[in-house]
Design an enzyme around this catalytic site. Structure first.
Site, PDB file in Angstrom:
ATOM      1  N   GLU A 130      48.562  -2.550  37.909  1.00  0.00           N
ATOM      2  CA  GLU A 130      48.108  -2.726  39.247  1.00  0.00           C
ATOM      3  C   GLU A 130      47.884  -1.253  40.027  1.00  0.00           C
ATOM      4  O   GLU A 130      48.287  -0.104  39.280  1.00  0.00           O
ATOM      5  CB  GLU A 130      49.303  -3.276  40.039  1.00  0.00           C
ATOM      6  N   GLY A 134      52.198   1.015  36.855  1.00  0.00           N
ATOM      7  CA  GLY A 134      51.932   1.020  35.487  1.00  0.00           C
ATOM      8  C   GLY A 134      52.816   1.067  34.525  1.00  0.00           C
ATOM      9  O   GLY A 134      53.221  -0.212  33.738  1.00  0.00           O
ATOM     10  N   PHE A 159      42.308  -0.927  36.065  1.00  0.00           N
ATOM     11  CA  PHE A 159      42.085  -0.502  34.759  1.00  0.00           C
ATOM     12  C   PHE A 159      42.097  -1.421  33.575  1.00  0.00           C
ATOM     13  O   PHE A 159      42.535  -1.340  32.553  1.00  0.00           O
ATOM     14  CB  PHE A 159      43.450   0.549  34.245  1.00  0.00           C
ATOM     15  N   THR A 161      40.845  -3.532  30.564  1.00  0.00           N
ATOM     16  CA  THR A 161      39.644  -3.419  29.585  1.00  0.00           C
ATOM     17  C   THR A 161      39.274  -4.648  29.485  1.00  0.00           C
ATOM     18  O   THR A 161      39.636  -5.794  29.607  1.00  0.00           O
ATOM     19  CB  THR A 161      40.368  -2.966  28.444  1.00  0.00           C
ATOM     20  N   GLU A 245      49.916  -4.579  19.745  1.00  0.00           N
ATOM     21  CA  GLU A 245      48.982  -3.928  20.637  1.00  0.00           C
ATOM     22  C   GLU A 245      49.313  -2.295  20.403  1.00  0.00           C
ATOM     23  O   GLU A 245      48.135  -1.703  20.062  1.00  0.00           O
ATOM     24  CB  GLU A 245      49.280  -4.152  22.024  1.00  0.00           C
ATOM     25  N   ARG A 271      27.330  25.173   8.487  1.00  0.00           N
ATOM     26  CA  ARG A 271      27.183  26.216   9.626  1.00  0.00           C
ATOM     27  C   ARG A 271      27.691  27.528   8.898  1.00  0.00           C
ATOM     28  O   ARG A 271      28.723  27.558   8.522  1.00  0.00           O
ATOM     29  CB  ARG A 271      27.986  25.896  10.847  1.00  0.00           C
ATOM     30  N   GLN A 282      39.552  31.708   6.373  1.00  0.00           N
ATOM     31  CA  GLN A 282      40.932  31.184   5.887  1.00  0.00           C
ATOM     32  C   GLN A 282      41.549  30.430   7.021  1.00  0.00           C
ATOM     33  O   GLN A 282      42.155  29.275   6.792  1.00  0.00           O
ATOM     34  CB  GLN A 282      41.808  32.224   5.496  1.00  0.00           C
ATOM     35  N   GLY A 342      32.627  24.981  17.322  1.00  0.00           N
ATOM     36  CA  GLY A 342      31.916  26.058  18.422  1.00  0.00           C
ATOM     37  C   GLY A 342      31.345  25.164  19.412  1.00  0.00           C
ATOM     38  O   GLY A 342      31.952  23.994  19.736  1.00  0.00           O
ATOM     39  N   THR A 368      52.581   4.949  27.602  1.00  0.00           N
ATOM     40  CA  THR A 368      52.493   6.225  27.552  1.00  0.00           C
ATOM     41  C   THR A 368      53.460   6.795  26.316  1.00  0.00           C
ATOM     42  O   THR A 368      54.477   6.205  25.976  1.00  0.00           O
ATOM     43  CB  THR A 368      52.511   7.066  28.766  1.00  0.00           C
TER      44      THR A 368
HETATM   45  C1  FAD Z   1      40.668   3.197  29.835  1.00  0.00           C
HETATM   46  C2  FAD Z   1      41.885   2.351  30.527  1.00  0.00           C
HETATM   47  C3  FAD Z   1      42.104   1.312  29.897  1.00  0.00           C
HETATM   48  C4  FAD Z   1      43.116   0.353  30.272  1.00  0.00           C
HETATM   49  N1  FAD Z   1      43.345  -0.963  29.804  1.00  0.00           N
HETATM   50  C5  FAD Z   1      44.249  -1.754  30.268  1.00  0.00           C
HETATM   51  C6  FAD Z   1      44.415  -3.218  30.020  1.00  0.00           C
HETATM   52  O1  FAD Z   1      43.442  -3.662  29.496  1.00  0.00           O
HETATM   53  N2  FAD Z   1      45.208  -3.875  30.685  1.00  0.00           N
HETATM   54  C7  FAD Z   1      46.397  -3.380  31.512  1.00  0.00           C
HETATM   55  O2  FAD Z   1      47.211  -3.905  31.873  1.00  0.00           O
HETATM   56  N3  FAD Z   1      46.438  -1.730  31.734  1.00  0.00           N
HETATM   57  C8  FAD Z   1      45.331  -0.977  31.032  1.00  0.00           C
HETATM   58  N4  FAD Z   1      45.418   0.265  31.443  1.00  0.00           N
HETATM   59  C9  FAD Z   1      46.493   0.870  32.268  1.00  0.00           C
HETATM   60  C10 FAD Z   1      47.345   1.747  31.272  1.00  0.00           C
HETATM   61  O3  FAD Z   1      48.071   0.962  30.265  1.00  0.00           O
HETATM   62  C11 FAD Z   1      48.461   2.548  32.438  1.00  0.00           C
HETATM   63  O4  FAD Z   1      47.465   3.501  32.888  1.00  0.00           O
HETATM   64  C12 FAD Z   1      49.470   3.123  31.542  1.00  0.00           C
HETATM   65  O5  FAD Z   1      50.441   2.179  31.184  1.00  0.00           O
HETATM   66  C13 FAD Z   1      50.183   4.004  32.631  1.00  0.00           C
HETATM   67  O6  FAD Z   1      50.363   3.661  33.785  1.00  0.00           O
HETATM   68  P1  FAD Z   1      49.970   4.423  35.069  1.00  0.00           P
HETATM   69  O7  FAD Z   1      48.540   4.746  34.931  1.00  0.00           O
HETATM   70  O8  FAD Z   1      50.489   3.635  36.411  1.00  0.00           O
HETATM   71  O9  FAD Z   1      50.855   5.665  34.964  1.00  0.00           O
HETATM   72  P2  FAD Z   1      52.381   5.937  35.614  1.00  0.00           P
HETATM   73  O10 FAD Z   1      53.132   4.621  35.217  1.00  0.00           O
HETATM   74  O11 FAD Z   1      52.218   6.134  37.081  1.00  0.00           O
HETATM   75  O12 FAD Z   1      52.863   7.319  34.961  1.00  0.00           O
HETATM   76  C14 FAD Z   1      52.362   8.673  35.396  1.00  0.00           C
HETATM   77  C15 FAD Z   1      53.186   9.472  34.493  1.00  0.00           C
HETATM   78  O13 FAD Z   1      54.331   9.477  34.463  1.00  0.00           O
HETATM   79  C16 FAD Z   1      55.074   9.138  33.305  1.00  0.00           C
HETATM   80  N5  FAD Z   1      56.367   8.113  33.438  1.00  0.00           N
HETATM   81  C17 FAD Z   1      56.425   7.085  34.094  1.00  0.00           C
HETATM   82  N6  FAD Z   1      57.514   6.634  34.032  1.00  0.00           N
HETATM   83  C18 FAD Z   1      58.160   7.399  33.205  1.00  0.00           C
HETATM   84  C19 FAD Z   1      59.575   7.624  32.578  1.00  0.00           C
HETATM   85  N7  FAD Z   1      60.253   6.414  32.707  1.00  0.00           N
HETATM   86  N8  FAD Z   1      60.072   8.670  31.941  1.00  0.00           N
HETATM   87  C20 FAD Z   1      59.077   9.610  31.770  1.00  0.00           C
HETATM   88  N9  FAD Z   1      57.816   9.804  32.128  1.00  0.00           N
HETATM   89  C21 FAD Z   1      57.389   8.382  33.079  1.00  0.00           C
HETATM   90  C22 FAD Z   1      54.168   8.611  32.436  1.00  0.00           C
HETATM   91  O14 FAD Z   1      54.146   8.756  31.076  1.00  0.00           O
HETATM   92  C23 FAD Z   1      52.766   9.215  33.033  1.00  0.00           C
HETATM   93  O15 FAD Z   1      52.839  10.651  32.292  1.00  0.00           O
HETATM   94  C24 FAD Z   1      44.322   1.017  30.882  1.00  0.00           C
HETATM   95  C25 FAD Z   1      44.062   2.543  31.365  1.00  0.00           C
HETATM   96  C26 FAD Z   1      42.923   3.132  31.025  1.00  0.00           C
HETATM   97  C27 FAD Z   1      42.688   4.400  31.920  1.00  0.00           C
END
Ligand code: FAD
Length: 382
Positions: A130, A134, A159, A161, A245, A271, A282, A342, A368
Site C-alpha cells: 500500500e 510495504g 506498485f 505488477t 515467489e 572491442r 588482466q 564502457g 527487500t
Molecule cells: C516494480 C515493482 C513491482 C512490484 N510489484 C509488487 C506486486 O506485484 N505486489 C505487491 O504487493 N507489491 C509489489 N511491489 C512492492 C514491493 O514489494 C515493495 O516495494 C517492497 O516490499 C518494499 O516495500 P516499501 O517500498 O514500502 O519499502 P519500505 O518497507 O518502506 O522500506 C524502505 C527501506 O527500509 C528498509 N526496512 C524496512 N523495514 C526494515 C527492517 N525491519 N529492518 C531493516 N530495514 C528495513 C527496507 O529494506 C528498505 O530499504 C513492487 C514494487 C516495485 C517497485
C-alpha cells in the site's frame, strides 16, 4: 558447470519456449517498452502454447505437472533474450499468483478461475503493498468488512505488477482491522467490480514493458465466495506461498547475470583499446572470472532450492537466502558488465543497459534484502 536437474523433456520445453520468445516477444519488445505494457494477447498466446498453468490439473486446462523446473526454464529464457520486462508478467502469473489458486481455491473457485488462468484470458496479480506500507505488511490499512454474503472493501494498493492488465487481483485485506497478522485475509477482486478502479501505470526506472499500477477500492462489494483460503489466515497463506515467489526472483537474478556475462564476453572480445581486445586486459579477465565463479555458485544453490521446492521442503529461510544473495549478485554483475562495455553500456540499444535498469528493483520487490536477512537472522536466534 553442467546442470543435473533437467531431463530431456525439460530441454524440449526449453527449446519450445525459446522459439516462442523469438517469435512472440523479441520482435515486439522495444515497442512494448515504449508502451509501458504488454498486450493481453501475449498471455493468450502463451496460454495457447502451453506456457501458462503448467501445474494446473488437466481437467481445468492446465499441464497437470507440478514441477517448478518448467517455471524456471521460462524465467531463464526471458532473461537470456533480454526481455525480462515483458516476461515478468508471465512469471508473476505462473510462479507467484497461480500457487495461491492451486493451494487455496475451493472446487467452485477452481472451476471458475483456473481455465481462464491457463488460457491467458484471466490475467492475475497479487496486491499486498500500500502507499503507506510495504515491508511491514501487518500494518496494512485496506479493509474488508463483512456485510451478509459479501465484504465491503475500502483502501488502496500500489506498485502492483500486472496492475493494469489483471483481471483477478489476489488482494491482502484486513477482515479484522483491530488485529495485525491475525486480522488478515485474501480476497480476489475482479475486473469490472463497482468501486474497483485502477490508477496510473507508474513510470519506473526500468522494467518498462511491465505494467505496475495503483489500485483503488471504494466500497467494492466482494462476494464471500471470493475469499481465498480462510478468513483471518491471510498472513499464514502469504508466508506459505512467499518462498516460491522469492525463489522465482532469485532464479531470474542468476539468469539475468548469466545473460549479462554472455553479452559482455562477446563485447570485450570484439572491442579493442590500446591495440588489443578489452578481454585481453588482466582486469577484464579477473572480473570475468569472478562473475563466472559467482554465477556458478548462485546457480547451484538455486537448482538445489528448486529441487527442494518440488519436494515440498523449501524453507522460508532458504528461499530468503536465495532471494537476497542472487539478486545482489545480479546487481553486482550487471554493474560490472556495464563498466566493461564502457560508454556503450549506458546506451539502451545494448541489452546490458536495459538489464542494468531492470536489475535495480530485484533487491527490493518480493521482500527487500534487509527483510530477507531479518528472516534468516531471526531463525538463527539472533
Ligand atoms: C516494480 C515493482 C513491482 C512490484 N510489484 C509488487 C506486486 O506485484 N505486489 C505487491 O504487493 N507489491 C509489489 N511491489 C512492492 C514491493 O514489494 C515493495 O516495494 C517492497 O516490499 C518494499 O516495500 P516499501 O517500498 O514500502 O519499502 P519500505 O518497507 O518502506 O522500506 C524502505 C527501506 O527500509 C528498509 N526496512 C524496512 N523495514 C526494515 C527492517 N525491519 N529492518 C531493516 N530495514 C528495513 C527496507 O529494506 C528498505 O530499504 C513492487 C514494487 C516495485 C517497485
Amino acid at each position: 558447470m553442467r546442470r543435473t536437474i533437467f531431463t530431456d523433456e525439460h530441454e524440449m520445453f526449453r527449446q519450445a519456449f525459446r522459439q516462442f520468445v523469438e517469435k512472440e516477444i523479441t520482435p515486439h519488445h522495444l515497442e512494448w517498452e515504449g508502451d509501458g505494457i504488454v498486450p493481453r494477447s501475449l498471455f493468450t498466446a502463451a496460454g495457447a502454447s502451453g506456457f501458462l498453468g503448467m501445474a494446473v490439473p488437466e481437467q481445468y486446462g492446465g499441464g497437470g505437472v507440478g514441477d517448478f523446473r518448467y517455471n524456471l526454464i521460462i524465467g531463464e529464457e526471458v532473461q537470456r533474450s533480454g526481455t525480462g520486462g515483458a516476461g515478468l508478467g508471465l512469471t508473476l502469473h505462473n510462479d507467484i499468483c497461480l500457487p495461491y489458486f492451486l493451494s487455496l481455491a475451493d472446487d467452485e473457485q477452481k472451476a471458475r478461475w483456473l481455465p481462464g488462468i491457463c488460457s491467458g484470458e484471466l490475467i492475475t496479480a497479487i496486491a499486498m503493498t500500500e502507499p503507506g506500507i510495504g515491508s511491514d505488511l501487518a500494518s496494512m490499512g485496506t479493509t474488508a468488512i463483512r456485510d451478509g454474503d459479501h465484504y465491503v472493501v475500502n483502501g488502496s494498493k500500489t506498485f502492483i505488477t500486472n496492475g493494469i492488465n489483471a483481471d483477478l487481483v489476489i488482494t491482502a485485506v484486513k477482515t479484522d482491522p483491530s488485529q495485525r497478522h491475525k486480522g488478515m485475509s485474501l480476497v480476489v477482486l475482479e475486473r469490472g467490480m463497482d468501486g474497483f478502479e485502477r490508477g496510473r501505470n507508474l513510470e519506473k526506472v526500468g522494467l518498462h514493458s511491465q505494467d505496475t499500477a495503483e489500485l483503488f477500492f471504494n466500497d467494492v462489494q466482494v462476494p464471500v465466495a471470493n475469499v481465498l483460503g480462510s478468513e483471518g489466515q491471510g498472513f499464514v497463506h502469504l508466508v506459505h506461498n512467499l518462498p516460491q515467489e522469492r525463489l522465482s526472483i532469485a532464479a531470474a537474478g542468476v539468469a539475468a547475470a548469466e545473460a549479462a556475462l554472455a553479452w559482455t564476453l562477446e563485447y570485450v572480445n570484439e572491442r579493442t583499446a590500446f591495440g588489443q581486445p578489452i578481454a585481453g586486459f588482466q582486469n577484464s579477465r579477473f572480473r570475468l572470472a569472478e562473475m563466472r565463479t559467482e554465477i556458478d555458485l548462485g546457480r547451484v544453490f538455486v537448482d538445489r532450492c528448486v529441487e527442494a521446492l518440488n519436494e515440498g521442503e523449501l524453507s522460508a529461510e532458504e528461499a530468503a537466502e536465495a532471494k537476497w544473495w542472487c539478486t545482489e549478485l545480479q546487481k553486482r554483475v550487471v554493474d560490472t558488465c556495464v563498466q566493461l562495455h564502457g560508454g556503450y553500456g549506458y546506451m539502451l540499444e545494448y541489452p546490458i543497459a536495459r538489464a542494468y535498469v531492470d536489475a535495480r528493483i530485484t533487491t527490493i520487490y518480493g521482500g527487500t534484502t534487509e527483510i530477507m536477512k531479518e528472516i534468516i537472522g531471526r531463525s538463527l536466534g539472533a
